[in-house]
Design a protein around this motif. Sequence first.
Motif, PDB file in Angstrom:
ATOM      1  N   VAL A 186       0.840  -1.200   0.000  1.00 38.10           N
ATOM      2  CA  VAL A 186       0.000   0.000   0.000  1.00 38.10           C
ATOM      3  C   VAL A 186       0.875   1.249   0.000  1.00 38.10           C
ATOM      4  N   ARG A 187       1.941   1.260   0.802  1.00 41.82           N
ATOM      5  CA  ARG A 187       2.863   2.405   0.821  1.00 41.82           C
ATOM      6  C   ARG A 187       3.498   2.632  -0.550  1.00 41.82           C
ATOM      7  N   GLU A 195      -0.218  12.452  -4.817  1.00 47.53           N
ATOM      8  CA  GLU A 195      -1.051  12.852  -3.694  1.00 47.53           C
ATOM      9  C   GLU A 195      -0.199  12.993  -2.429  1.00 47.53           C
ATOM     10  N   LYS A 196      -0.439  14.070  -1.704  1.00 41.85           N
ATOM     11  CA  LYS A 196       0.247  14.283  -0.419  1.00 41.85           C
ATOM     12  C   LYS A 196      -0.737  14.233   0.744  1.00 41.85           C
ATOM     13  N   ASN A 197      -1.941  14.702   0.529  1.00 43.94           N
ATOM     14  CA  ASN A 197      -3.004  14.680   1.535  1.00 43.94           C
ATOM     15  C   ASN A 197      -4.234  14.092   0.868  1.00 43.94           C
ATOM     16  N   ALA A 198      -4.658  12.943   1.357  1.00 46.95           N
ATOM     17  CA  ALA A 198      -5.733  12.219   0.680  1.00 46.95           C
ATOM     18  C   ALA A 198      -6.349  11.208   1.639  1.00 46.95           C
ATOM     19  N   GLY A 233       2.107  12.962   2.527  1.00 47.31           N
ATOM     20  CA  GLY A 233       2.622  11.822   1.773  1.00 47.31           C
ATOM     21  C   GLY A 233       2.818  10.551   2.566  1.00 47.31           C
ATOM     22  N   GLU A 234       2.409  10.533   3.842  1.00 48.32           N
ATOM     23  CA  GLU A 234       2.597   9.365   4.695  1.00 48.32           C
ATOM     24  C   GLU A 234       1.263   8.808   5.160  1.00 48.32           C
ATOM     25  N   LEU A 235       1.151   7.480   5.169  1.00 50.81           N
ATOM     26  CA  LEU A 235      -0.030   6.844   5.749  1.00 50.81           C
ATOM     27  C   LEU A 235      -0.062   7.121   7.245  1.00 50.81           C
ATOM     28  N   GLU A 236      -1.198   7.520   7.752  1.00 52.38           N
ATOM     29  CA  GLU A 236      -1.340   7.854   9.175  1.00 52.38           C
ATOM     30  C   GLU A 236      -1.641   6.587   9.977  1.00 52.38           C
ATOM     31  N   LEU A 237      -0.635   5.733  10.094  1.00 54.02           N
ATOM     32  CA  LEU A 237      -0.743   4.500  10.876  1.00 54.02           C
ATOM     33  C   LEU A 237       0.020   4.673  12.181  1.00 54.02           C
TER      34      LEU A 237
END
Length: 138
Positions: A25-26, A34-37, A108-112
């Motif tokens: 996914v990353r 996309e940076k904010n999505a 640009g980062e998944l918020e995990l």
Amino acid sequence: MPVRNEKFLLTTRGFNDIIDITSKVRDIVSFGKEKNAIVHIYTPGSTVSITTLEYEPGLVKDLPDALEKIAPINKEYEHDKKWHDGNGYAHIRASMIGNSITVPLAAGELELGSWQQIVLIDFDNKSRTRSVIVQIMS
């Protein structure tokens, strides 16, 4: 709102096969602009789930053990009486966990969380090829 759809395939072993798909996914997310999505991860099927989990050996064993208490493999299910496929437990487990999650993308980062991975769990009673759809909405 622009939407990007991506897809990848996985071969599973079935029987509670838990696969960490976070890096896939990353990779998909990092390939785009996309940076904010909103990142929606979905798998089609009624015997497979997507969720998050701390992907470590203890929990990879504990989750199926807990689900065995709720929907045991060796129980006789009405589904099995009708279809004779022996996977009634898999349908129940998958419907309890669900087949999609949504994760925010920020800068640009998944918020995990630090110990949170995205996993696919195949509950069916045979190996399968599963598809995972990643939809990014910015």
